[in-house]
Design a protein around this motif. Structure first.
Motif, PDB file in Angstrom:
ATOM      1  N   LEU A 306      17.694  50.747  35.498  1.00 37.04           N
ATOM      2  CA  LEU A 306      17.809  51.512  36.739  1.00 37.04           C
ATOM      3  C   LEU A 306      16.496  52.227  37.028  1.00 37.04           C
ATOM      4  O   LEU A 306      15.782  52.630  36.113  1.00 37.04           O
ATOM      5  CB  LEU A 306      18.940  52.537  36.612  1.00 37.04           C
ATOM      6  CG  LEU A 306      20.329  51.927  36.515  1.00 37.04           C
ATOM      7  CD1 LEU A 306      21.334  52.955  36.022  1.00 37.04           C
ATOM      8  CD2 LEU A 306      20.769  51.374  37.859  1.00 37.04           C
ATOM      9  N   ASP A 307      16.207  52.359  38.316  1.00 36.19           N
ATOM     10  CA  ASP A 307      14.996  53.071  38.707  1.00 36.19           C
ATOM     11  C   ASP A 307      15.388  54.487  39.102  1.00 36.19           C
ATOM     12  O   ASP A 307      15.805  54.744  40.227  1.00 36.19           O
ATOM     13  CB  ASP A 307      14.326  52.338  39.873  1.00 36.19           C
ATOM     14  CG  ASP A 307      13.051  53.046  40.290  1.00 36.19           C
ATOM     15  OD1 ASP A 307      12.630  53.966  39.559  1.00 36.19           O
ATOM     16  OD2 ASP A 307      12.489  52.689  41.339  1.00 36.19           O
ATOM     17  N   TYR A 308      15.247  55.411  38.123  1.00 34.13           N
ATOM     18  CA  TYR A 308      15.693  56.779  38.381  1.00 34.13           C
ATOM     19  C   TYR A 308      14.713  57.542  39.252  1.00 34.13           C
ATOM     20  O   TYR A 308      15.009  58.615  39.737  1.00 34.13           O
ATOM     21  CB  TYR A 308      15.880  57.522  37.059  1.00 34.13           C
ATOM     22  CG  TYR A 308      16.990  56.989  36.209  1.00 34.13           C
ATOM     23  CD1 TYR A 308      18.312  57.134  36.614  1.00 34.13           C
ATOM     24  CD2 TYR A 308      16.736  56.344  35.011  1.00 34.13           C
ATOM     25  CE1 TYR A 308      19.343  56.645  35.832  1.00 34.13           C
ATOM     26  CE2 TYR A 308      17.761  55.862  34.228  1.00 34.13           C
ATOM     27  CZ  TYR A 308      19.059  56.013  34.647  1.00 34.13           C
ATOM     28  OH  TYR A 308      20.078  55.533  33.878  1.00 34.13           O
ATOM     29  N   THR A 309      13.507  57.021  39.402  1.00 32.69           N
ATOM     30  CA  THR A 309      12.497  57.771  40.148  1.00 32.69           C
ATOM     31  C   THR A 309      12.362  57.253  41.569  1.00 32.69           C
ATOM     32  O   THR A 309      11.414  57.567  42.261  1.00 32.69           O
ATOM     33  CB  THR A 309      11.136  57.669  39.445  1.00 32.69           C
ATOM     34  OG1 THR A 309      10.850  56.289  39.220  1.00 32.69           O
ATOM     35  CG2 THR A 309      11.154  58.402  38.124  1.00 32.69           C
ATOM     36  N   THR A 310      13.327  56.470  42.025  1.00 30.45           N
ATOM     37  CA  THR A 310      13.251  55.914  43.374  1.00 30.45           C
ATOM     38  C   THR A 310      13.148  57.034  44.410  1.00 30.45           C
ATOM     39  O   THR A 310      13.808  58.073  44.285  1.00 30.45           O
ATOM     40  CB  THR A 310      14.473  55.033  43.664  1.00 30.45           C
ATOM     41  OG1 THR A 310      14.365  54.565  45.000  1.00 30.45           O
ATOM     42  CG2 THR A 310      15.775  55.819  43.508  1.00 30.45           C
ATOM     43  N   LYS A 311      12.288  56.795  45.405  1.00 31.77           N
ATOM     44  CA  LYS A 311      12.139  57.789  46.461  1.00 31.77           C
ATOM     45  C   LYS A 311      12.751  57.278  47.754  1.00 31.77           C
ATOM     46  O   LYS A 311      12.534  57.856  48.831  1.00 31.77           O
ATOM     47  CB  LYS A 311      10.645  58.099  46.687  1.00 31.77           C
ATOM     48  CG  LYS A 311      10.029  58.916  45.548  1.00 31.77           C
ATOM     49  CD  LYS A 311       8.647  59.411  45.951  1.00 31.77           C
ATOM     50  CE  LYS A 311       8.080  60.449  45.008  1.00 31.77           C
ATOM     51  NZ  LYS A 311       8.015  60.072  43.600  1.00 31.77           N
ATOM     52  N   ALA A 312      13.506  56.211  47.677  1.00 29.26           N
ATOM     53  CA  ALA A 312      14.115  55.627  48.872  1.00 29.26           C
ATOM     54  C   ALA A 312      14.959  56.668  49.597  1.00 29.26           C
ATOM     55  O   ALA A 312      15.602  57.517  48.966  1.00 29.26           O
ATOM     56  CB  ALA A 312      14.986  54.438  48.480  1.00 29.26           C
ATOM     57  N   ASP A 313      14.930  56.597  50.924  1.00 30.30           N
ATOM     58  CA  ASP A 313      15.662  57.581  51.720  1.00 30.30           C
ATOM     59  C   ASP A 313      17.153  57.530  51.412  1.00 30.30           C
ATOM     60  O   ASP A 313      17.770  56.471  51.462  1.00 30.30           O
ATOM     61  CB  ASP A 313      15.450  57.306  53.212  1.00 30.30           C
ATOM     62  CG  ASP A 313      14.272  58.118  53.731  1.00 30.30           C
ATOM     63  OD1 ASP A 313      13.757  58.939  52.936  1.00 30.30           O
ATOM     64  OD2 ASP A 313      13.870  57.910  54.878  1.00 30.30           O
ATOM     65  N   GLY A 314      17.714  58.678  51.109  1.00 29.23           N
ATOM     66  CA  GLY A 314      19.154  58.755  50.909  1.00 29.23           C
ATOM     67  C   GLY A 314      19.637  58.147  49.610  1.00 29.23           C
ATOM     68  O   GLY A 314      20.840  58.044  49.396  1.00 29.23           O
ATOM     69  N   ALA A 315      18.731  57.725  48.720  1.00 23.86           N
ATOM     70  CA  ALA A 315      19.175  57.147  47.450  1.00 23.86           C
ATOM     71  C   ALA A 315      19.488  58.270  46.471  1.00 23.86           C
ATOM     72  O   ALA A 315      18.621  59.074  46.139  1.00 23.86           O
ATOM     73  CB  ALA A 315      18.102  56.222  46.892  1.00 23.86           C
ATOM     74  N   TYR A 316      20.720  58.309  45.993  1.00 23.47           N
ATOM     75  CA  TYR A 316      21.124  59.322  45.016  1.00 23.47           C
ATOM     76  C   TYR A 316      20.771  58.780  43.633  1.00 23.47           C
ATOM     77  O   TYR A 316      21.402  57.839  43.153  1.00 23.47           O
ATOM     78  CB  TYR A 316      22.614  59.586  45.146  1.00 23.47           C
ATOM     79  CG  TYR A 316      23.140  60.669  44.232  1.00 23.47           C
ATOM     80  CD1 TYR A 316      23.035  61.995  44.593  1.00 23.47           C
ATOM     81  CD2 TYR A 316      23.743  60.351  43.028  1.00 23.47           C
ATOM     82  CE1 TYR A 316      23.520  62.993  43.758  1.00 23.47           C
ATOM     83  CE2 TYR A 316      24.227  61.345  42.186  1.00 23.47           C
ATOM     84  CZ  TYR A 316      24.111  62.657  42.566  1.00 23.47           C
ATOM     85  OH  TYR A 316      24.590  63.643  41.733  1.00 23.47           O
ATOM     86  N   PRO A 317      19.759  59.373  42.995  1.00 23.39           N
ATOM     87  CA  PRO A 317      19.178  58.697  41.825  1.00 23.39           C
ATOM     88  C   PRO A 317      19.977  58.828  40.534  1.00 23.39           C
ATOM     89  O   PRO A 317      19.753  58.066  39.601  1.00 23.39           O
ATOM     90  CB  PRO A 317      17.824  59.403  41.671  1.00 23.39           C
ATOM     91  CG  PRO A 317      18.045  60.764  42.244  1.00 23.39           C
ATOM     92  CD  PRO A 317      19.069  60.632  43.324  1.00 23.39           C
ATOM     93  N   LEU A 318      20.887  59.799  40.462  1.00 23.47           N
ATOM     94  CA  LEU A 318      21.613  60.013  39.206  1.00 23.47           C
ATOM     95  C   LEU A 318      22.855  59.118  39.211  1.00 23.47           C
ATOM     96  O   LEU A 318      23.932  59.530  39.636  1.00 23.47           O
ATOM     97  CB  LEU A 318      21.983  61.491  39.070  1.00 23.47           C
ATOM     98  CG  LEU A 318      22.806  61.904  37.849  1.00 23.47           C
ATOM     99  CD1 LEU A 318      22.295  61.279  36.582  1.00 23.47           C
ATOM    100  CD2 LEU A 318      22.806  63.406  37.711  1.00 23.47           C
ATOM    101  N   VAL A 319      22.673  57.859  38.792  1.00 23.63           N
ATOM    102  CA  VAL A 319      23.768  56.887  38.851  1.00 23.63           C
ATOM    103  C   VAL A 319      24.030  56.332  37.466  1.00 23.63           C
ATOM    104  O   VAL A 319      23.184  56.405  36.579  1.00 23.63           O
ATOM    105  CB  VAL A 319      23.428  55.726  39.796  1.00 23.63           C
ATOM    106  CG1 VAL A 319      23.454  56.185  41.223  1.00 23.63           C
ATOM    107  CG2 VAL A 319      22.083  55.127  39.447  1.00 23.63           C
ATOM    108  N   LEU A 320      25.198  55.790  37.291  1.00 18.53           N
ATOM    109  CA  LEU A 320      25.453  55.032  36.070  1.00 18.53           C
ATOM    110  C   LEU A 320      26.065  53.692  36.440  1.00 18.53           C
ATOM    111  O   LEU A 320      26.706  53.548  37.485  1.00 18.53           O
ATOM    112  CB  LEU A 320      26.321  55.806  35.071  1.00 18.53           C
ATOM    113  CG  LEU A 320      27.767  56.150  35.334  1.00 18.53           C
ATOM    114  CD1 LEU A 320      28.682  54.959  35.152  1.00 18.53           C
ATOM    115  CD2 LEU A 320      28.192  57.215  34.344  1.00 18.53           C
ATOM    116  N   VAL A 321      25.807  52.706  35.616  1.00 18.70           N
ATOM    117  CA  VAL A 321      26.379  51.377  35.810  1.00 18.70           C
ATOM    118  C   VAL A 321      27.212  51.076  34.582  1.00 18.70           C
ATOM    119  O   VAL A 321      26.763  51.281  33.456  1.00 18.70           O
ATOM    120  CB  VAL A 321      25.268  50.328  35.965  1.00 18.70           C
ATOM    121  CG1 VAL A 321      25.844  48.935  35.886  1.00 18.70           C
ATOM    122  CG2 VAL A 321      24.539  50.534  37.272  1.00 18.70           C
ATOM    123  N   THR A 322      28.457  50.645  34.777  1.00 17.40           N
ATOM    124  CA  THR A 322      29.237  50.256  33.607  1.00 17.40           C
ATOM    125  C   THR A 322      29.316  48.744  33.547  1.00 17.40           C
ATOM    126  O   THR A 322      29.383  48.064  34.568  1.00 17.40           O
ATOM    127  CB  THR A 322      30.649  50.862  33.606  1.00 17.40           C
ATOM    128  OG1 THR A 322      31.406  50.231  34.625  1.00 17.40           O
ATOM    129  CG2 THR A 322      30.619  52.340  33.845  1.00 17.40           C
TER     130      THR A 322
END
Lengths: 379, 333
Positions: A306-322
């Motif tokens: 995952l790209d936690y440092t994404t600066k994309a507009d409206g991207a919520y960076p604190l995600v998890l994938v199961t």
């Protein structure tokens, strides 16, 4: 004598009543059973879920693992079992660790996990997958919400460095300049911050650690592990426990899956990822962040980076994938067809679509295509 | 003839020549079987205990040999880490401190209740009170945990503030960190409630055993009721109170779910008992077992072994104390 006879009479009457009562009850019970099991199989639900390809699926499939994807799994299992009669799927939402242990012991058809298999777990999985090894299939994404409870403040924005300092108990007051700077115009009280984390080992903790480590490397120096690494703060058991504490305590902040925040009406923090506006914790915003992920697994393994440092507009960076963990080859013959058929449904458009309603985020299309190919090739 | 045998034999077949021998042989046979059975039970108990000890030590040795930290002094529990590090210092401290708090609160109250039931209360009141106290023991510990988390923790916050304000100088009650009352002190209060019934009922039984002659003699000499209790009941019951307390302590040391629900665990040792944090053996096992891999479970078993030893030491100490005070105990009365 008289008394005894009376008692005996009473006893026989009671016995008769009990027997007839039991008969009536069992009659009811069996009626209910047949009724209950036949309706979902036939009825209207079949038409609703007619896109499900049952294939050669049959019998019972046991699965176990991550509780983070429990609500998604419940929906999938319900729809799938409604469409495919004669198949019974039993997902035990214990925890990622338990799921992987069960998978490596060969007692479940697949396991759910918050984090990709570690190298030593892959090695161990070769025992359960006679000819192959365990692989990760990303199936459910979702935001990890930062919930807070602060009287009079219903909108709060934070960024990764501030979050790291809060959870590391370096920032102790809600009116700290660092928080005030991010929330201009918000009247922050002079109250102590009570940061809550998980008391048991948890994939959610690990994901938060990965995010903070990537997005705020100077403020968060701990390894991303399932165990909470920082010395300070308070702990509670399970996502539900943390959510309950945040709900109860004024001045509290904690982290848990979005569904817990929604169901208990807990305010969530919007994260300033450096883009034009802070991103709220929603399924759509999480999808935008997951879209920046790359596959880092080799071969059939689809573990994501995952790209936690994404600066994309409206991207919520604190995600998890199961992930769902299966064998690439060497799956048990008695469950292989069911696993393929069920996971195909979960990865299908229908299966991914229902995730949004449950507070999760679908897997981006190009990764999802690979997941479907891999599922088709399982043997 | 048959009535002379020590054991009641079942009606024997009426064969006169056998009758003379049979009762004695049957008696011996019964004796032998009984001796065999009781000896077997005794040995079985030893075998079970030994196999538990062997199992614990075997798995513990596996874990400790791979531990990169010091098992006794490390303030961390991370067997899944790289390198694996875990230590029991915090758990031992938390277990002992919370149990001590529980004992300090529970024992005086329990003795008071027992005295009230056995010597002060009118009969009509004594029986229901004893019954209600015993009922406390029947409440499952997870229910105590939920009650503690939802009711006790919010309510104790006021008490915490009060203790901090007026007894902060004692160091122990100095609350240096913010946080809700999910501390070792709260756990101690909860454990005190949980061990009340066992301490009360054993003490009550002992107080009821005090020879009436002693009490009446004291009364005849003009002693007040309190003097009777001080001069005859308490000395007589002392070893009983100690054994009752040890039974309670045993429960407090091993309590799991209630502690796991109420405590906010962290790997910090602090004598400020009002600060959130700390941990106990049983709570740590309950919290970590689910996600632990095989090595992690071995590590938890190693910590369980320490709890086993701790309980053994406590029981041993209690025996010593009781043995030393034998002259007061009911055995000689």
């Amino acid at each position: 004598m008289k008394l005894q006879r009376k008692n005996r009479l009473r006893a026989t009457a009671l016995g008769a009543l009990a027997v007839s009562g039991a008969l009536v009850l069992t009659a009811c019970g069996s009626d209910d059973n047949t009724g209950g099991s036949s309706t979902p199989g036939s009825g209207d639900k079949t038409t609703a879920a007619s896109n499900i390809d049952c294939g050669k699926a049959k019998g019972q499939l046991r699965a176990s693992g991550s509780s983070a994807q429990k609500n998604a799994m419940d929906l999938w299992v319900k729809n799938y079992m409604a469409a495919c009669s004669g198949v019974e799927i039993n997902y035990n939402s214990s925890s990622s660790g338990e799921g992987i242990v069960a998978f490596n012991q060969g007692t479940v058809g697949f396991a759910g996990s918050d984090s990709a298999l570690k190298p030593e777990e892959v090695t161990e999985s070769k025992k359960a997958c006679k000819t192959g090894q365990g692989i990760n299939l990303p199936m459910v994404g979702g935001p990890v919400a930062i919930g807070y409870n602060l009287e009079g403040v219903d909108k709060l924005t934070l960024d990764a460095p501030t979050l790291a300092k809060i959870f590391d108990t370096k920032i102790k007051k809600w009116n700290d300049p660092a928080i005030a700077k991010l929330n201009e115009g918000v009247d922050l009280p002079d109250k102590a911050i009570q940061a809550f984390h998980r008391s048991e080992d948890s994939g959610t903790t690990q994901n938060l650690g990965k995010y903070l480590g990537a997005a705020a490397p100077n403020e968060w120096k701990y390894e991303a592990e399932k165990k909470w690494p920082a010395p300070g703060g308070q702990a509670a058991s399970g996502s539900s426990g943390v959510a309950a504490q945040v709900k109860q305590v004024d001045g509290a902040i904690g982290y848990f899956e979005l569904s817990f925040a929604k169901s208990q009406n807990i305010s969530t923090v919007a994260i300033d990822n450096g883009g034009s506006a802070p991103a709220e914790a929603t399924s759509e915003n999480a999808s935008k962040a997951i879209a920046a992920a790359k596959v880092k697994g080799t071969g059939k393994d689809l573990a994501l980076e995952l790209d936690y440092t994404t600066k994309a507009d409206g991207a919520y960076p604190l995600v998890l994938v199961t992930y769902e963990v299966v064998c690439d080859t060497g799956n048990k013959p008695e469950t292989l067809d069911t696993v393929k058929s069920f996971l195909s449904y979960a990865a299908s458009d229908d299966g991914q679509k229902i995730l949004t309603d449950a507070g999760y985020a679908p897997i981006p299309a190009e990764i999802n295509t690979k997941v479907r190919e891999t599922i088709n090739g399982l043997s | 003839m048959a009535s002379t045998t020590p054991i009641d034999t079942p009606p024997a077949p009426p064969a006169p020549p056998e009758r003379a021998e049979r009762p004695t042989s049957a008696g011996r046979m019964g004796d032998k079987i009984f001796v065999g059975l009781s000896r077997g039970s005794g040995i079985l108990l030893l075998v079970i205990m030994a196999s538990i000890a062997v199992f614990l030590s075997y798995r513990a040795v596996i874990a400790i040999s791979k531990n990169e930290g010091n098992f006794l002094t490390t303030f961390d529990w991370n067997p899944a880490g790289d390198p694996p590090v875990f230590g029991i210092a915090v758990l031992l401290f938390g277990t002992v401190v919370s149990s001590i708090i529980a004992m300090v609160i529970a024992v005086p109250i329990a003795v008071g209740i027992a005295l009230f039931i056995s010597h002060y209360a009118p009969r009509k009141l004594a029986a229901p009170i004893a019954y209600v106290i015993d009922l406390l023991a029947a409440v499952p510990s997870i229910v105590y945990g939920i009650w503690g988390a939802l009711v006790l923790v919010p309510y104790l916050e006021g008490l915490n503030l009060w203790l901090d304000q007026f007894f902060g100088w004692t160091y122990i009650f100095d609350k240096t960190e913010v946080g809700v009352a999910r501390s070792l002190f709260t756990v101690g209060v909860l454990l005190a409630i949980m061990i009340l019934p066992i301490v009360t009922s054993v003490s009550r039984e002992v107080f009821l055993q005090v020879p009436k002659m002693n009490e009446e003699a004291a009364l005849a000499l003009g002693a007040t009721r309190w003097e009777v209790i001080r001069l005859s009941v308490l000395p007589f019951g002392r070893s009983g109170i100690i054994s009752a307390s040890m039974l309670g302590l045993g429960r407090a040391l091993g309590e799991t779910m209630a502690v796991a629900t109420v405590l906010s665990p962290s790997f910090i040792i602090s004598l400020h008992v009002l600060n959130p944090g700390g941990g106990t053996f049983a709570q740590n096992i309950a919290a970590k077992f689910g996600e632990a891999d095989e090595f992690g479970r071995d590590a938890l078993i190693a910590s369980g072994l320490v709890l086993f030893v701790l309980t053994l030491l406590v029981n041993g100490a209690a025996r010593l104390i009781i043995a030393r005070r034998k002259e007061y105990s009911g055995a000689n009365a």
